[in-house]
Design a protein around this motif. Structure first.
Motif, short mmCIF file in Angstrom:
data_model
loop_
_atom_site.label_atom_id
_atom_site.label_comp_id
_atom_site.label_asym_id
_atom_site.label_seq_id
_atom_site.Cartn_x
_atom_site.Cartn_y
_atom_site.Cartn_z
N GLY A 81 -0.37 5.48 -10.17
CA GLY A 81 -0.50 6.73 -10.53
C GLY A 81 0.92 7.35 -10.52
N TYR A 82 1.94 6.87 -10.11
CA TYR A 82 3.19 7.40 -9.96
C TYR A 82 3.84 7.91 -11.53
N TYR A 94 4.27 -4.85 -9.64
CA TYR A 94 4.67 -4.92 -8.11
C TYR A 94 4.70 -3.41 -7.36
N ILE A 95 5.17 -2.67 -7.95
CA ILE A 95 4.83 -1.17 -7.52
C ILE A 95 3.31 -0.72 -7.29
N ASP A 96 2.47 -1.13 -8.14
CA ASP A 96 1.03 -0.81 -8.25
C ASP A 96 0.56 -1.94 -6.75
N MET A 97 0.76 -3.16 -6.87
CA MET A 97 0.14 -3.78 -5.89
C MET A 97 0.74 -3.33 -4.38
N GLY A 102 -0.70 -0.44 0.81
CA GLY A 102 -0.06 0.39 1.78
C GLY A 102 1.26 0.15 2.12
N ILE A 103 2.12 -0.73 1.39
CA ILE A 103 3.27 -1.21 1.74
C ILE A 103 4.51 -0.07 1.45
N ILE A 104 4.00 0.42 0.29
CA ILE A 104 4.84 1.60 -0.08
C ILE A 104 4.36 2.86 -0.34
N ASN A 105 4.85 3.96 -0.25
CA ASN A 105 4.41 5.24 -0.48
C ASN A 105 5.25 6.10 -1.51
N GLY A 106 5.11 6.93 -2.10
CA GLY A 106 5.73 7.66 -3.13
C GLY A 106 6.51 8.78 -2.50
N ASN A 107 6.77 9.85 -3.18
CA ASN A 107 7.59 10.96 -2.46
C ASN A 107 6.76 11.85 -2.11
N GLY A 108 5.43 11.92 -2.55
CA GLY A 108 4.61 13.04 -2.23
C GLY A 108 4.40 14.10 -3.23
N ASP A 109 4.93 13.85 -4.33
CA ASP A 109 4.89 14.78 -5.52
C ASP A 109 4.39 14.01 -6.62
#
Length: 340
Positions: A81-82, A94-97, A102-109
């Motif tokens: 959903g980024y 890769y980003i979706d997976m 729970g390996i990565i997080n977005g910037n909160g926005d």
């Protein structure tokens, strides 16, 4: 080949420096093993770009490949959903997976900034999470200090000196070293008992063995296609180590007689394992090359022990060497000789 850098848009791709990896580079082993496992490659066959920086998308891809997953499998995964990761972005899977795991997080926005350079502490957190140690890091305090503590305790930072600090962008060779260090470390699993979750370290469960079905072993190379220490040569595309036959795509002739550590596939039944990477253990093997014209004297005992005196390459110093019951290789094969 699939390269870690697959987008022409990034600044990393635009770098003009050419840095081929040689055996003298401290990160040679890491780069060689990661390439063999399909986790990370250079920017091209000729250019590893050791001092260039990686993007957040590229490190996400490396983390997923570390887990033995690849975009080629196209396993089902929810959209992260980024808003700034388009459906046709090369690292979308890769980003979706990585987000789903729970390996990565977005910037909160709602954004991820996939093409921004990744910092050392961000990359370290990604690898700590990929290994399952996020619960442990969260009990030790706040990011990034807690993740750095866990990474250090696991030995992930061995061979890396963050001279510019962990908040700075991390070069490719440091990423390679970080990921390589993580391959043979025990993973942490979350176990569920009723309504409670417990995180435990599973001994001998590593990314190398579980996700890639590869193991690291030690032995002496006793036969290649080009030569043998006794007995038959190995067949084309094979190598013999301590009497065990393996397949390999490597040119292993130069390792004949060496004690080595090597990475090979874990197989079942009668199928031969494949040697993916091989490295001589320097303190177990000493190589002396002497030109015939530099030999001063040579004597061979009845037991075929050899004593020789010779001048070094510069012709300045006389040296000597004694060989007890040596294996003598003639035209690539061990031979038996008689004195008389």
């Amino acid at each position: 080949a699939v390269y870690a850098d697959e987008t022409a848009e990034t600044a990393v791709e635009e770098a003009e420096t050419v840095t081929a990896v040689t055996e003298d580079d401290p990160y040679y082993r890491a780069v060689t093993v990661l390439k063999a496992l399909g986790i990370m490659e250079g920017k091209s066959e000729e250019d590893f770009g050791a001092d260039d920086y990686l993007t957040r998308a590229e490190v996400s891809a490396i983390a997923i490949r570390f887990l033995g997953l690849d975009a080629a499998s196209k396993t089902g995964v929810a959209d992260s959903g980024y808003s700034d990761v388009a459906d046709d972005h090369w690292a979308k899977y890769y980003i979706d997976m990585a987000s789903a795991l729970g390996i990565i997080n977005g910037n909160g926005d709602g954004t991820f900034e996939p093409d921004s350079e990744v910092t050392a502490e961000q990359a370290i957190k990604i690898m700590v999470c990929a290994m399952g140690y996020e619960p442990k890091a969260e009990t030790l305090g706040e990011y990034p200090a807690s993740y750095l503590t866990v990474a250090s305790s696991l030995g992930l930072l061995r061979g890396i000196n963050f001279t510019e600090g962990t908040a700075a962008s991390i070069p490719r060779w440091q990423i390679a070293t970080l990921v390589y260090n993580a391959l043979d470390k025990d993973l942490m699993d979350v176990m569920v008992y009723g309504e409670n979750n417990y995180s435990i370290v599973t001994e001998d469960k590593t990314a190398l063995g579980v996700y890639h079905e590869v193991e690291k072993k030690y032995g002496t190379v006793t036969a290649t296609y080009e030569g043998s220490l006794g007995g038959d040569y190995a067949d084309l595309g094979e190598i013999t180590i301590d009497g065990i036959e393996y397949t390999t795509k490597l040119n292993a002739a130069k390792y004949l007689g060496y004690y080595v550590d090597y990475y090979c596939t874990i197989t079942k039944g009668s199928e031969k394992s494949e040697v993916l990477a091989i490295f001589p253990i320097e303190d177990k093997a000493e190589r002396i090359e002497v030109d015939f014209d530099d030999v001063v004297s040579l004597s061979v005992s009845e037991e075929l022990n050899i004593d020789a005196e010779y001048y070094d390459k510069g012709g300045e110093r006389k040296k000597s060497v004694s060989l007890v019951a040596p294996v003598i290789i003639y035209n690539g094969k061990a031979e038996s000789f008689e004195t008389g």
